[in-house]
Design an enzyme around this catalytic site. Structure first.
Site: not given
Lengths: 334, 430
Positions: B313, B317, B326
């Protein structure tokens, strides 16, 4: 017919009328169901029309949602209403919202059948009445019959309805009406007029209540087993109560309720389910809002207690003749 | 062996997974085992799953480091098909860029890109028949482009405007198009998995020839619905393809929190007795070939397939997420499987059917077409600017027919509107 036979007959009629009706669930196929509701259907209609499933309620409902999206009309069975919870996400988030979220492109025409209610020493996980959980979900219809005749007509109507329906079958009255006197012999349906069930296809419209006893002193709102318990108490107390069997709790037949309470001026609501935020609270609020100036006494709710359903203390929990009788005395005194 | 003396044992320890790289760390994927392109055998589609176990632990790859298509999985697509897949992936990316910006400009509340994962939806969709039903998650917008769904309809949905087919009821990107075999997207993760199996079971029960394909992320394989779907698919030999897009991240949690530290996601198939393929998800030809294999298998009544698309990815998100909180910012560049669009582009150039100029020209053309369509969609309104569906539509389609309680509530809502706008309702409202 008893209620099981009536349900079996409804399923048979619906399957015969529409090749897209399929029955699925734990033990429903070869064996014919733990309560015999689907007996003979696999043999008659074939294994792809009536089949056993893995023990997975989320799978049963999820797969049924997909089959309905394809264009079939599944009738999944959940063996006990107490075990419907693993399927809740699929019922609430998917089946109930399908038409709305897709603006009508996909629908979830399915009828989830499930035995429910207590009075059979079923303990915590074979006695629950979770109807209020479903009544709270937009997009679901919830139906609960109280006689073999109604069970067949309502079930056929539910299967043919294009909305998802949760169809709760009061297992205490599968074999005969129950007046709440657990220590007396069980009466079979054969002595009850509602056991006269036509073999043929017929429907009872969803959303219509039935006045099962006309009266002028007060209105009693009940469904499922509690219709029979309430009727018994009314006769014993010699009170001229109007007893209404709601049959559908969503949509509820507000016109019949409103007309009755405005006539009698008193209202009592009876259900087995726990009290707090039970469907009785919704009924009480509706009656209060619509019949306030006609009410001569506070609305009474006679319900199960706010505890898990106990095993050995079942008859202390069950809203039987004593609890209903006391409520009758209170409401008639005012 | 005698039971160990408990007093000599160390205390038990709870293992809480931790990703290899956090913000500020240098990302290094050199330990990742990447089999060479062309090295994985291609078994017969109708074969028994137990003869295919190695495939669940390997990686089907077609495009090699020299941009050539090699090995038994090469789907041998025509030049025209290659360029069509390339164009559709580029269109998907151009659309994502524009819609991401539209969210930042306040034209809509929310958006989710699929950057880096375009092959897992576009190439897969091209390998299916148009009549096959797709049960996507929210990151397979490429299927709609592959099926020629009008871009303006997607934008209308994103803007929740007066042209929105879903009447402004759904969060942006939760598209639905039955005619294009694109099942209505739900916010609830993995629910579409058993539904796809049920759709496939219905197709089989009816003696149809259509199959179903479902997509979910690796994070959502932890949901109970994944297990029920795989169980039912195996039990009834359902003609379904269960795609797992393993993009390494479920919002902020790395794939280890879905069980990815100990085995592959394709290996889940082994325990269910289902054929499992693990595929280079950034290799459009491998994705196409694997989907085609699984579709053939389903159509031959040989059963379901679980395909893990190993990908990354590349972006956040969603528009509500900031991955710099993160994960290492370097991961994207270091990702060893590259970018699916670039890899197919290089392959087409190597074949002599494409070049950098034409690619740049196409990118410009696609960006312009997305921009122009955006302008058209904006004429029908953007979120919060009042051009939405008529107010009463909020109460429609809850049920087939509106019951009394919704009719009462609809009347109340409409009278509230009249009170709010005493001089008449704004344009496009009633």
């Amino acid at each position: 017919m008893n209620m099981i036979q009536a349900i079996n007959s409804a399923l048979d009629c619906a399957m015969t009328a529409d090749p897209d009706v399929v029955i699925m669930g734990e033990d429903v196929g070869y064996f014919g169901g733990v309560f015999r509701a689907t007996a003979g259907l696999q043999e008659k209609h074939g294994k792809t029309r009536c089949f056993d499933t893995p023990i997975s309620e989320c799978g049963i409902i999820g797969v049924a949602v997909g089959m309905a999206a394809y264009g079939m009309r599944p009738v999944p069975e959940i063996q006990f209403a107490d075990y419907i919870y693993p399927g809740l996400d699929q019922i609430i988030s998917e089946a109930a919202r399908m038409r709305y979220r897709s603006a009508g492109e996909f629908t979830s025409s399915m009828t989830i059948r499930s035995p429910f209610g207590g009075g059979i020493f079923g303990g915590q996980t074979h006695s629950q009445s979770p109807e209020a959980i479903f009544a709270h979900v937009s997009g679901l219809k919830t139906v609960i019959p109280s006689t073999p005749y109604d069970a067949k007509g309502l079930l056929i109507a539910a299967i043919e309805d294009n909305d998802p329906v949760v169809f709760f079958e009061p297992k205490r009255i599968y074999n005969g009406p129950f007046d709440g006197y657990y220590d007396r012999p069980v009466k079979p349906w054969s002595k009850h007029p509602a056991s006269e069930v036509p073999e043929d296809h017929y429907r009872i419209p969803l959303g219509t209540a039935k006045v099962v006893r006309k009266g002028s002193d007060l209105t009693i709102l009940a469904y499922g087993t509690m219709v029979h318990v309430a009727l018994g108490v009314v006769e014993e107390h010699g009170i001229d109560a109007e007893v209404i069997d709601l049959r559908s709790i969503v949509p509820v037949d507000i016109d019949t309720i409103e007309a009755s309470v405005k006539k009698t001026g008193r209202c009592m609501i009876v259900h087995e389910a726990t009290r707090t935020a039970g469907f009785g609270a919704e009924l009480s609020a509706l009656v209060q809002e619509r019949c306030f100036y006609h009410l001569e006494a506070p609305i009474e709710r006679v319900t199960g207690f706010d505890t898990p359903y106990p095993h050995s203390l079942e008859w202390g929990y069950f809203p039987g003749p004593v609890r209903i009788g006391n409520a009758l005395d209170r409401i008639m005194k005012d | 062996m005698a039971p160990p003396d408990k007093s000599n044992l160390p205390p038990l320890k709870l293992h809480v997974p931790e990703p290899k790289f956090r913000p500020g760390d240098k990302a290094d994927f050199s330990e990742l085992e990447i089999p060479a392109a062309g090295a994985t055998p291609r078994p017969d589609e109708a074969g028994a799953p137990d003869g295919m176990r190695d495939l669940a632990y390997g990686l089907v790859r077609v495009l090699d480091d020299d941009h050539d298509a090699v090995g038994p999985w090469d789907p041998r697509l025509s030049d025209e098909q290659l360029l069509q897949i390339l164009r559709t992936m580029a269109l998907t990316r151009a659309f994502d860029e524009r819609m991401f910006r539209a969210q930042r400009q306040g034209k809509t509340s929310f958006y989710m890109k699929c950057t880096g994962e375009e092959a897992t939806s576009v190439a897969a969709a091209f390998a299916l028949d148009r009549e096959d039903m797709c049960f996507p998650s929210y990151r397979q917008q490429g299927i709609l482009f592959a099926r020629g769904y009008p871009m303006i309809e997607m934008m209308n949905q994103i803007f929740s405007n007066s042209g929105d087919k879903l009447k402004g009821r759904q969060l942006p990107i939760m598209y639905c198009s039955k005619d294009d075999g694109f099942f209505t997207i739900s916010g609830n993760l993995a629910t579409q998995y058993p539904q796809a199996v049920g759709w496939a079971m219905a197709s089989a029960a009816k003696g149809d020839t259509r199959i179903a394909a479902a997509w979910t992320g690796e994070g959502s394989t932890a949901e109970g619905d994944f297990h029920s779907a795989a169980t039912f698919a195996a039990v009834y030999n359902a003609p379904v393809i269960l795609n797992i897009v393993n993009n390494q991240w479920a919002i902020s949690s790395f794939s280890g929190f879905a069980g990815g530290e100990r085995t592959t996601f394709a290996a889940r198939a082994v325990g269910y007795g289902i054929a499992g393929l693990r595929v280079d998800g950034n290799d459009p030809l491998a994705v196409y070939a694997a989907t085609q294999w699984a579709a053939n298998r389903a159509r031959l009544n040989a059963g379901p397939t679980i395909i893990e698309h190993f990908t990354y990815r590349s972006e956040a998100h969603s528009t509500s997420d900031d991955p710099s909180g993160y994960r290492s910012a370097q991961e994207r560049e270091e990702w060893p499987l590259g970018d699916p669009i670039n890899r197919l582009k290089q392959h087409c150039i190597k074949k002599g059917i494409w070049d950098e100029e034409r690619h740049a020209e196409q990118d410009k053309e696609l960006a312009e077409s997305v921009r122009a369509t955006g302008k058209e969609a904006e004429k029908l309104g953007v979120l919060g600017h009042g051009m939405h569906q008529p107010f009463r539509t909020m109460f429609e389609d809850v049920f087939e027919e509106m019951p009394w309680h919704l009719k009462e509530q609809a009347e109340m809502a409409i009278s509230e509107r009249k009170e709010k706008f005493p001089k008449g309702l704004p344009r496009g409202n009633d």
